[in-house]
Structures are given as structure tokens and as C-alpha cells.
Design a protein around this motif. Structure first.
Motif, PDB file in Angstrom:
ATOM      1  N   ASN A  91       0.824  -1.138  -0.057  1.00 14.54           N
ATOM      2  CA  ASN A  91      -0.057   0.061  -0.064  1.00 14.54           C
ATOM      3  C   ASN A  91       0.863   1.199  -0.122  1.00 14.54           C
ATOM      4  O   ASN A  91       0.688   2.332  -0.546  1.00 14.54           O
ATOM      5  CB  ASN A  91      -0.943   0.008   1.287  1.00 14.54           C
ATOM      6  N   VAL A  92       1.990   1.381   0.654  1.00 11.58           N
ATOM      7  CA  VAL A  92       2.879   2.273   0.742  1.00 11.58           C
ATOM      8  C   VAL A  92       3.410   2.730  -0.771  1.00 11.58           C
ATOM      9  O   VAL A  92       3.749   3.867  -1.174  1.00 11.58           O
ATOM     10  CB  VAL A  92       4.105   2.164   1.822  1.00 11.58           C
ATOM     11  N   LEU A  93       3.581   1.566  -1.330  1.00 15.32           N
ATOM     12  CA  LEU A  93       4.365   1.760  -2.789  1.00 15.32           C
ATOM     13  C   LEU A  93       3.174   2.458  -3.749  1.00 15.32           C
ATOM     14  O   LEU A  93       3.679   3.382  -4.514  1.00 15.32           O
ATOM     15  CB  LEU A  93       4.710   0.392  -3.403  1.00 15.32           C
ATOM     16  N   TRP A  94       1.910   2.169  -3.488  1.00 15.46           N
ATOM     17  CA  TRP A  94       0.895   2.805  -4.357  1.00 15.46           C
ATOM     18  C   TRP A  94       0.561   4.172  -3.895  1.00 15.46           C
ATOM     19  O   TRP A  94       0.215   4.908  -4.656  1.00 15.46           O
ATOM     20  CB  TRP A  94      -0.327   2.022  -4.507  1.00 15.46           C
ATOM     21  N   ILE A  95       0.728   4.494  -2.535  1.00 14.83           N
ATOM     22  CA  ILE A  95       0.660   5.846  -1.968  1.00 14.83           C
ATOM     23  C   ILE A  95       1.625   6.762  -2.744  1.00 14.83           C
ATOM     24  O   ILE A  95       1.337   7.667  -3.053  1.00 14.83           O
ATOM     25  CB  ILE A  95       0.635   5.815  -0.563  1.00 14.83           C
ATOM     26  N   ARG A  96       2.819   6.174  -2.773  1.00 16.65           N
ATOM     27  CA  ARG A  96       4.118   6.924  -3.405  1.00 16.65           C
ATOM     28  C   ARG A  96       3.791   7.058  -4.882  1.00 16.65           C
ATOM     29  O   ARG A  96       3.789   8.240  -5.308  1.00 16.65           O
ATOM     30  CB  ARG A  96       5.139   6.078  -3.180  1.00 16.65           C
ATOM     31  N   TYR A  97       3.227   5.911  -5.608  1.00 14.04           N
ATOM     32  CA  TYR A  97       2.844   6.515  -6.872  1.00 14.04           C
ATOM     33  C   TYR A  97       1.656   7.558  -6.923  1.00 14.04           C
ATOM     34  O   TYR A  97       1.707   8.460  -7.915  1.00 14.04           O
ATOM     35  CB  TYR A  97       2.448   5.028  -7.487  1.00 14.04           C
ATOM     36  N   MET A  98       0.817   7.414  -6.333  1.00 15.90           N
ATOM     37  CA  MET A  98      -0.362   8.273  -6.418  1.00 15.90           C
ATOM     38  C   MET A  98       0.128   9.870  -6.089  1.00 15.90           C
ATOM     39  O   MET A  98      -0.030  10.692  -6.718  1.00 15.90           O
ATOM     40  CB  MET A  98      -1.489   8.071  -5.358  1.00 15.90           C
ATOM     41  N   LEU A  99       1.100  10.060  -5.138  1.00 18.38           N
ATOM     42  CA  LEU A  99       1.575  11.404  -4.959  1.00 18.38           C
ATOM     43  C   LEU A  99       2.454  11.836  -6.221  1.00 18.38           C
ATOM     44  O   LEU A  99       2.351  13.007  -6.650  1.00 18.38           O
ATOM     45  CB  LEU A  99       2.602  11.455  -3.671  1.00 18.38           C
ATOM     46  N   SER A 100       3.148  10.889  -6.757  1.00 17.59           N
ATOM     47  CA  SER A 100       4.020  11.228  -7.949  1.00 17.59           C
ATOM     48  C   SER A 100       2.876  11.692  -9.104  1.00 17.59           C
ATOM     49  O   SER A 100       3.091  12.662  -9.884  1.00 17.59           O
ATOM     50  CB  SER A 100       4.861  10.051  -8.335  1.00 17.59           C
ATOM     51  N   PHE A 101       1.964  11.029  -9.120  1.00 15.95           N
ATOM     52  CA  PHE A 101       0.973  10.970 -10.263  1.00 15.95           C
ATOM     53  C   PHE A 101       0.121  12.494 -10.207  1.00 15.95           C
ATOM     54  O   PHE A 101       0.141  13.240 -11.197  1.00 15.95           O
ATOM     55  CB  PHE A 101      -0.051   9.903 -10.361  1.00 15.95           C
ATOM     56  N   LEU A 102      -0.246  12.722  -9.044  1.00 15.61           N
ATOM     57  CA  LEU A 102      -0.932  13.910  -8.661  1.00 15.61           C
ATOM     58  C   LEU A 102       0.192  15.309  -9.034  1.00 15.61           C
ATOM     59  O   LEU A 102      -0.204  16.285  -9.551  1.00 15.61           O
ATOM     60  CB  LEU A 102      -1.477  14.215  -7.365  1.00 15.61           C
ATOM     61  N   THR A 103       1.228  15.151  -8.467  1.00 14.01           N
ATOM     62  CA  THR A 103       2.103  16.228  -8.571  1.00 14.01           C
ATOM     63  C   THR A 103       2.391  16.468 -10.186  1.00 14.01           C
ATOM     64  O   THR A 103       2.277  17.686 -10.805  1.00 14.01           O
ATOM     65  CB  THR A 103       3.493  15.932  -8.047  1.00 14.01           C
ATOM     66  N   LYS A 104       2.560  15.481 -11.057  1.00  9.42           N
ATOM     67  CA  LYS A 104       2.819  15.645 -12.345  1.00  9.42           C
ATOM     68  C   LYS A 104       1.406  16.269 -12.971  1.00  9.42           C
ATOM     69  O   LYS A 104       1.683  17.073 -13.956  1.00  9.42           O
ATOM     70  CB  LYS A 104       3.426  14.146 -13.180  1.00  9.42           C
ATOM     71  N   GLN A 105       0.455  15.706 -12.621  1.00  6.12           N
ATOM     72  CA  GLN A 105      -0.779  16.263 -13.434  1.00  6.12           C
ATOM     73  C   GLN A 105      -1.048  17.830 -12.807  1.00  6.12           C
ATOM     74  O   GLN A 105      -1.544  18.542 -13.656  1.00  6.12           O
ATOM     75  CB  GLN A 105      -1.907  15.244 -12.871  1.00  6.12           C
ATOM     76  N   PHE A 106      -0.652  18.256 -11.869  1.00 11.00           N
ATOM     77  CA  PHE A 106      -0.709  19.404 -11.377  1.00 11.00           C
ATOM     78  C   PHE A 106       0.216  20.349 -12.241  1.00 11.00           C
ATOM     79  O   PHE A 106      -0.058  21.361 -12.636  1.00 11.00           O
ATOM     80  CB  PHE A 106      -0.495  19.628  -9.847  1.00 11.00           C
ATOM     81  N   LYS A 107       1.269  19.941 -12.245  1.00  7.21           N
ATOM     82  CA  LYS A 107       2.328  20.568 -13.395  1.00  7.21           C
ATOM     83  C   LYS A 107       1.716  20.879 -14.720  1.00  7.21           C
ATOM     84  O   LYS A 107       1.864  21.746 -15.455  1.00  7.21           O
ATOM     85  CB  LYS A 107       3.685  19.988 -13.062  1.00  7.21           C
ATOM     86  N   LYS A 108       1.331  19.776 -15.126  1.00  3.88           N
ATOM     87  CA  LYS A 108       0.679  19.604 -16.486  1.00  3.88           C
ATOM     88  C   LYS A 108      -0.342  20.558 -16.746  1.00  3.88           C
ATOM     89  O   LYS A 108      -0.377  21.490 -17.826  1.00  3.88           O
ATOM     90  CB  LYS A 108       0.250  18.109 -16.856  1.00  3.88           C
ATOM     91  N   HIS A 109      -1.332  20.653 -15.751  1.00  2.00           N
ATOM     92  CA  HIS A 109      -2.581  21.517 -16.058  1.00  2.00           C
ATOM     93  C   HIS A 109      -2.527  22.839 -15.473  1.00  2.00           C
ATOM     94  O   HIS A 109      -3.572  23.650 -15.682  1.00  2.00           O
ATOM     95  CB  HIS A 109      -3.755  20.889 -15.402  1.00  2.00           C
ATOM     96  N   SER A 110      -1.456  23.255 -14.531  1.00  2.00           N
ATOM     97  CA  SER A 110      -1.642  24.449 -13.933  1.00  2.00           C
ATOM     98  C   SER A 110       0.010  25.306 -14.163  1.00  2.00           C
ATOM     99  O   SER A 110       0.861  24.781 -13.867  1.00  2.00           O
ATOM    100  CB  SER A 110      -1.694  24.632 -12.639  1.00  2.00           C
ATOM    101  N   CYS A 111      -0.187  26.438 -15.119  1.00  2.00           N
ATOM    102  CA  CYS A 111       1.261  26.879 -15.386  1.00  2.00           C
ATOM    103  C   CYS A 111       1.089  28.338 -14.756  1.00  2.00           C
ATOM    104  O   CYS A 111       2.219  29.273 -15.215  1.00  2.00           O
ATOM    105  CB  CYS A 111       1.207  27.007 -16.746  1.00  2.00           C
ATOM    106  N   SER A 112       0.171  28.931 -14.012  1.00  6.11           N
ATOM    107  CA  SER A 112       0.032  30.436 -13.590  1.00  6.11           C
ATOM    108  C   SER A 112       1.114  30.851 -12.671  1.00  6.11           C
ATOM    109  O   SER A 112       1.730  29.569 -11.868  1.00  6.11           O
ATOM    110  CB  SER A 112      -1.209  30.567 -12.931  1.00  6.11           C
ATOM    111  N   PRO A 113       1.417  31.924 -12.316  1.00  4.20           N
ATOM    112  CA  PRO A 113       2.392  32.064 -11.339  1.00  4.20           C
ATOM    113  C   PRO A 113       1.961  31.568  -9.915  1.00  4.20           C
ATOM    114  O   PRO A 113       2.743  31.142  -9.038  1.00  4.20           O
ATOM    115  CB  PRO A 113       2.418  33.679 -11.340  1.00  4.20           C
ATOM    116  N   LYS A 114       0.716  31.685  -9.700  1.00  3.46           N
ATOM    117  CA  LYS A 114       0.321  31.263  -8.278  1.00  3.46           C
ATOM    118  C   LYS A 114       0.283  29.871  -8.230  1.00  3.46           C
ATOM    119  O   LYS A 114       1.040  29.279  -7.157  1.00  3.46           O
ATOM    120  CB  LYS A 114      -1.412  31.545  -8.052  1.00  3.46           C
ATOM    121  N   ALA A 115       0.090  29.122  -9.286  1.00  3.46           N
ATOM    122  CA  ALA A 115       0.274  27.658  -9.378  1.00  3.46           C
ATOM    123  C   ALA A 115       1.837  27.143  -9.171  1.00  3.46           C
ATOM    124  O   ALA A 115       2.067  26.282  -8.234  1.00  3.46           O
ATOM    125  CB  ALA A 115      -0.197  26.929 -10.671  1.00  3.46           C
TER     126      ALA A 115
END
Length: 322
Positions: A236-260
Motif C-alpha cells: 500500500n505504501v508503494l501505491w501511495i508513493r505512486y499516487m503522490l507522484s501522479f498528482l504532482t505531475k498532473q498539477f504541473k501539466k494543468h497549471s502554469c500560472s504564477p500562483k500555481a
């Protein structure tokens, strides 16, 4: 599935049906639309068989589930609050199931987590949503995203009567042979890391060539009498780690504003120690997590979720401290 249906954050089970006959035309049409919908010349790959192979004598088990929303892969992550809510929501749901029935999902990627918007998207467009006001260190509950964990095809759980239900992953060693880069590579590595941890108790990852011989054919010193029936919450720890990485990458992909950009820097600073503890290279004696419950205990002690929010997920701090 019934053992999880009442756990907050897991998909609700409604009914099961046996149906005999060919595919309904609408389902067949949906299948062909899916395999063609990738924007490429080649059909999209799928493990689902072509509907043409079924006959009037074919029998299907149909599970009726509650509406869980859209798969995470299809939901834009546009605010840091959405990152926090999805991540912490997964942590709370997974920890509760781990505590209740020694649950391990063993395949918790972005297509096995669904997201629902708690506000009407027609009234509140995603692209213009604003963060709710906050006070103190709490991070959870400031977006309109709520999560549901689905698809237990590779999972393991202990029932109230003591029986253990699990998928014997030794029956398909191809699962441990896939390779890729980026998030796909991380997903495939997780399968190998799970098996390596099951067999050796270590957090290293053997190459795909190591995972070609079934446990039943390994020498005693290579498998230590372990099987996929065993409870190894580190998965379960391995997949929590994966989820954190996925969400971080998705946020970078969809949000490019100075605030983001500023929000991301703050976020990375706040989770730095947690990422270290999730890192597969960190040793247990240096604070590495060994279970989803330990991750949630850390999250609670940091103040990112409140006692009341834990209660809403069916957990409390006394359970975490055990």
C-alpha cells in the motif's frame, strides 16, 4: 467486495446478475468506439476480448456498483487543493481498509481511483474554481473533489470469518515483465517491488528476469514460504508513493500560472520529509513507512487532517497510534 462496500472511500456494491446471450448492441458499439479513440492509426490496446467471440450461450457476471464519478486519469488537477484532497482521501480510505481487513489493493493507479465533484460543474466550472478559505495546517477538504477506490482485481483482504480472499499473482507472471518510462515505468516497477518484498522482505527491485519462475518452483531460500495470501502492507505504501507522484505531475501539466508555480513550491517543501519516508531507498530505521496506517498517522500528526475528518473516514487517532 461486500467487506469493502461500507468503508468510506470505496465503491458501493448494489447487486450482481448472471446474464446469458450475446453482447447488447450498445455495449458492442462502445467497445469499438473505445479501441478506435486514441487519435492514432493503430487501434487502442485492450485486454477485453472482442465482442464478436461471444454467442447466445455465453454467460456473464454483471456487477452493479454505485456511481463513483470519473477515473482520476480523466480529471484535470488544476489546484493544489485538489492534489491534497485526492492524495489525503486515498490515504484515509486505504488506511481504513488496511486496518479493518488487512486490505492491500496492489494495483492503485490513476485508473483505479475515481473522482466526483461535490459541486455542480455546470455552476462552478473547474477552470475558474477558487480555493476555499483555510486556517491552520489542515490541508484536506478545500476543493470539490472526493475520491472512490475501485477495481480489486489484484487485491487481498481478510474476511470477518478469518478467510483470506486474494488474487494469486503467480498465475500471470507477465504482470512483472512490463517496462516503460515515467509514470508507466513506476507502475510496472511497483509490481516487481511488491513481489520482491513478498519474497525477500527487502525494498530493492530485482529485474524482470528474476520474476519468471513461480514461487512454487523457487528454492526455499528464495521465497521464505511466502505467498500472495500473506499480508504485506508495504504494498500500500508503494501505491501511495505512486499516487503522490501522479498528482504532482498532473498539477504541473494543468497549471502554469504564477500562483500555481508558487503553490507547487510550497507543496514540495511541505511534503519533503514525507517523500523521503515514502522513498524506496529509505530504511525503516530512518523513518520509512511500512503501511498505509503509518502514512496516515504521519499525516494526522502534521495536522493535515483533523480528528473530525478522520472520523468521517471511519478512523480515529487512537487506532493510528496502535
Amino acid at each position: 467486495m461486500n467487506v469493502l462496500t461500507e468503508v468510506p472511500g470505496f465503491v458501493g456494491f448494489k447487486d450482481a446478475h448472471l446474464i446469458k446471450g450475446r453482447f447488447a448492441p450498445s455495449l458492442e458499439e462502445a467497445f469499438y468506439e473505445y479501441i478506435a479513440d486514441d487519435g492514432e492509426y493503430e487501434p487502442r490496446e485492450t485486454h477485453f476480448p472482442d465482442p464478436e467471440i461471444f454467442t447466445e450461450e455465453s454467460t456473464f457476471l454483471v456487477l452493479e456498483l454505485a456511481d463513483a464519478g470519473e477515473v482520476l486519469e480523466d480529471m484535470p488537477i488544476e489546484t493544489i487543493d485538489q492534489v491534497w484532497d485526492v492524495f489525503l482521501g486515498v490515504c484515509m480510505a486505504l488506511s481504513r481498509a488496511e486496518y479493518l481487513c488487512e486490505f492491500e489493493h496492489r494495483d492503485l493507479h490513476e485508473n483505479n481511483v475515481c473522482v466526483r465533484q461535490t459541486t455542480n460543474p455546470a455552476r462552478k466550472p473547474r477552470t475558474t474554481s477558487k480555493s476555499k478559505p483555510r486556517d491552520g495546517p489542515i490541508k484536506f477538504g478545500f476543493s470539490d473533489y472526493s475520491i472512490t477506490i475501485i477495481d480489486y482485481g489484484l487485491s487481498r483482504a481478510k474476511l470477518e470469518n478469518g478467510d483470506v480472499v486474494f488474487q494469486d499473482l503467480e498465475n500471470d507472471l507477465e504482470l512483472f515483465q512490463s517496462s516503460g518510462s515515467g509514470l508507466a515505468g513506476m507502475q510496472y516497477d511497483n509490481y516487481r517491488r511488491m513481489r520482491n518484498h513478498l519474497l525477500t522482505g527487502t525494498r530493492t527491485m530485482q529485474p524482470a528476469s528474476f520474476h519468471t519462475t513461480p514461487i512454487s518452483e523457487l528454492e526455499a531460500g528464495q521465497q521464505n514460504n511466502h505467498t500472495w495470501k500473506d499480508h504485506t502492507p508495504y504494498s500500500n505504501v508503494l501505491w501511495i508513493r505512486y499516487m503522490l507522484s501522479f498528482l504532482t505531475k498532473q498539477f504541473k501539466k494543468h497549471s502554469c500560472s504564477p500562483k500555481a508555480t508558487k503553490d507547487l513550491v510550497t507543496f514540495e517543501t511541505e511534503i519533503k520529509d514525507m517523500k523521503r519516508r515514502l522513498d524506496v531507498r529509505t530504511k525503516v530505521e530512518n523513518g520509512a513507512f511500512e503501511s498505509a496506517c503509518q502514512v496516515l498517522d504521519y499525516v494526522f500528526l502534521r495536522g493535515w487532517v483533523s480528528e473530525e475528518q478522520l472520523g468521517g473516514a471511519g478512523m480515529d487517532s487512537t487506532i493510528l497510534s496502535q
